[in-house]
Motif scaffolding. Sequence first.
Motif, short mmCIF file in Angstrom:
data_model
loop_
_atom_site.label_atom_id
_atom_site.label_comp_id
_atom_site.label_asym_id
_atom_site.label_seq_id
_atom_site.Cartn_x
_atom_site.Cartn_y
_atom_site.Cartn_z
N HIS A 64 -20.16 -22.90 62.22
CA HIS A 64 -18.78 -23.30 62.49
C HIS A 64 -18.47 -23.24 63.98
N LEU A 65 -19.01 -22.26 64.67
CA LEU A 65 -18.81 -22.19 66.12
C LEU A 65 -19.44 -23.38 66.80
N LEU A 66 -20.63 -23.79 66.37
CA LEU A 66 -21.26 -24.99 66.92
C LEU A 66 -20.40 -26.22 66.67
N ALA A 67 -19.84 -26.34 65.47
CA ALA A 67 -18.96 -27.46 65.17
C ALA A 67 -17.74 -27.46 66.08
N PHE A 68 -17.18 -26.27 66.32
CA PHE A 68 -16.00 -26.18 67.19
C PHE A 68 -16.35 -26.57 68.63
N ILE A 69 -17.51 -26.13 69.12
CA ILE A 69 -17.92 -26.48 70.49
C ILE A 69 -18.09 -27.99 70.63
N ILE A 124 -10.78 -19.89 52.01
CA ILE A 124 -11.48 -21.00 51.36
C ILE A 124 -10.60 -22.25 51.32
N PHE A 125 -9.34 -22.08 50.96
CA PHE A 125 -8.43 -23.23 50.90
C PHE A 125 -8.24 -23.87 52.27
N CYS A 126 -8.04 -23.04 53.28
CA CYS A 126 -7.84 -23.58 54.63
C CYS A 126 -9.10 -24.29 55.13
N GLY A 127 -10.27 -23.72 54.84
CA GLY A 127 -11.51 -24.37 55.26
C GLY A 127 -11.68 -25.73 54.63
N THR A 128 -11.40 -25.84 53.34
CA THR A 128 -11.49 -27.13 52.66
C THR A 128 -10.46 -28.11 53.18
N SER A 129 -9.25 -27.63 53.46
CA SER A 129 -8.19 -28.50 53.98
C SER A 129 -8.54 -29.02 55.36
N ILE A 130 -9.09 -28.16 56.21
CA ILE A 130 -9.47 -28.59 57.56
C ILE A 130 -10.55 -29.66 57.49
N SER A 144 -4.42 -39.26 67.11
CA SER A 144 -4.49 -38.15 68.06
C SER A 144 -3.73 -36.93 67.54
N TRP A 145 -2.62 -37.14 66.87
CA TRP A 145 -1.87 -36.03 66.29
C TRP A 145 -2.70 -35.33 65.21
N MET A 146 -3.27 -36.12 64.32
CA MET A 146 -4.08 -35.54 63.25
C MET A 146 -5.29 -34.79 63.82
N GLY A 147 -5.92 -35.36 64.82
CA GLY A 147 -7.10 -34.73 65.40
C GLY A 147 -6.78 -33.40 66.07
N ILE A 148 -5.71 -33.37 66.86
CA ILE A 148 -5.34 -32.12 67.55
C ILE A 148 -4.94 -31.05 66.54
N ILE A 149 -4.17 -31.42 65.53
CA ILE A 149 -3.77 -30.46 64.50
C ILE A 149 -5.00 -29.89 63.79
N THR A 150 -5.96 -30.76 63.49
CA THR A 150 -7.17 -30.32 62.79
C THR A 150 -7.96 -29.33 63.64
N VAL A 151 -8.16 -29.64 64.91
CA VAL A 151 -8.93 -28.74 65.79
C VAL A 151 -8.18 -27.43 66.00
N PHE A 152 -6.86 -27.48 66.12
CA PHE A 152 -6.08 -26.25 66.30
C PHE A 152 -6.20 -25.35 65.07
N GLN A 193 -8.65 -20.77 62.06
CA GLN A 193 -9.46 -20.42 60.90
C GLN A 193 -10.71 -19.65 61.31
N TRP A 194 -11.37 -20.10 62.36
CA TRP A 194 -12.59 -19.43 62.79
C TRP A 194 -12.28 -18.03 63.31
N PHE A 195 -11.22 -17.91 64.09
CA PHE A 195 -10.86 -16.59 64.61
C PHE A 195 -10.51 -15.63 63.49
N LEU A 196 -9.75 -16.10 62.50
CA LEU A 196 -9.39 -15.25 61.37
C LEU A 196 -10.63 -14.84 60.58
#
Length: 372
Positions: free
Chosen positions: A87-92, A157-163, A118-126, A131-134
Motif C-alpha cells: 500500500h505504501l508503494l501504491a501511495f508513492i 476493510i470498508f474504507c479500503g474497498t471504498s477507496i 480531479s476532485w475525485m482523484g484528490i479525494i481518493t488519494v487523501f 487509511q494507510w496512517f490509521l
Amino acid sequence: MAVRWFYVSCLALVSLGSLCILLTVYWMQYWRGGFAWDGSIHMFNWHPVLMVAGMVVVYGAASLVYRLPQSWVGPKLPWKVLHAALHLLAFILAVLGLVAVFAFHKHNRISNLYSLHSWMGIITVFFFACQWFLGFTVFLLPWASLWLRSLLKPIHIFCGTSIFSLAIVSVISGINEKLFFSLKNSTKPYSSLPNEAVLANSTGVVVVAFGLLVLYILASSWKRPEPGILTDTQVRLHDPYSHPCCVVGSEAGEALEQLGLQSAHPSEALSTWGSWLVSATDFSVDAEPTLLADSMLGSFSPATGSLSALLGGLASAPFLTSVPQDPVSMGLHLAMSCSSSSPSLEEAGSPKNPGNLLFQEQPVLRCPCRDE
C-alpha cells in the motif's frame, strides 16, 4: 476445487493487471509522444501510467494479501508488513502521478482541480493517506488493544474497498477526459471512434474488469478464518506446530495471535511468553515436575474456548516425558503439544491413569475437524 478456483483467479488478476499497465504505457508512448520529466505534455503522460499502476494494480494486489492461504497459518506480522509495504508503494506511485500533472499544469499555466476527475482523484488519494496512517498506527504498531482493533477492523476493510472503488471511478473518468481533450481538435474526433479511442476505451474496460475481480474476491468467503469459524471454502493448511482449526480458527488462537505466539517456530516466541502462558491458565500446579509429567500421559483434542482450556489440553502430549522446573520452558511444553492419537480426556482421569488429577473435573473438548 476452491483452491484451484482461487489460483486461477490470481492468474487472471496478474494478467489483467499487467495488461492495464501495458495498454496505458502503449497509449502514452505511441499516440501521445512518450515520456519526459520537464514540465511538457510528455511529463503529463506519466500521470495516467503511475495512477493506473499505483491506485489500481498495486493497491488491488495489496488488498488481497490476506486472501493467500499461506497467510492463514503461522505468524501474521510478516503479512501485515507486506500489506502495508504494498500500500505504501501504491501511495508513492500515486503521489508521483500527482506531481507530474501539477508540474505540467504549472509549467503551462493551466488551472488545477477544476474538473470532476480531479476532485475525485484528490479525494481518493487523501482518503488513501488517512487509511494507510490509521492502519499503520492501529494494526501494525503493537500499542493498540485487541478490542480497539476489533472495533476498527470492519471500518478499515470498508474504507479500503471504498477507496479502491473510487480509484477505479477516477481512472475511468480520467481516460474519458483525456480523450476529449486530445481528440477535440483532431482530424478524427472522438465521436468517429479513431484507433486511439478504441485503445483507450479498451484500457478502461480492462481496468474495470480487474477492479471487479478484486472486489469479487474481497467479498467472497475465501479469507483467513475468523475466530471459531472455518467455512467449507477455506482450505485447511496443516502447520506442523499449530492446527488451523484449533488455533487459527479459535478464540484461543486469536489471543495467541495478538500476542505473537502463533508461529511456525513457537519455541522462539514462547521462550519469551512461557511464564505468561503458565500464569494464564486457571489451574495451579502443586506437584513435582516429574510427578506431573507422569500424570499427564493422556491427551485430548483442543477445541475453541478459553485460553486456559487450550493450554491445559495441549499439556498432555505423548512425547512429554518431563516438565522443566522453570516457567519459560514449562510454557513451551504446554503450547507445543497437539495430538489426535493419544487417549481422550475421558480416559485421562480413568482408573487406567489414576495419577492424573489435573483434568478429572474438566469437560470433554474435541476439535470439530477430528470428527470429520
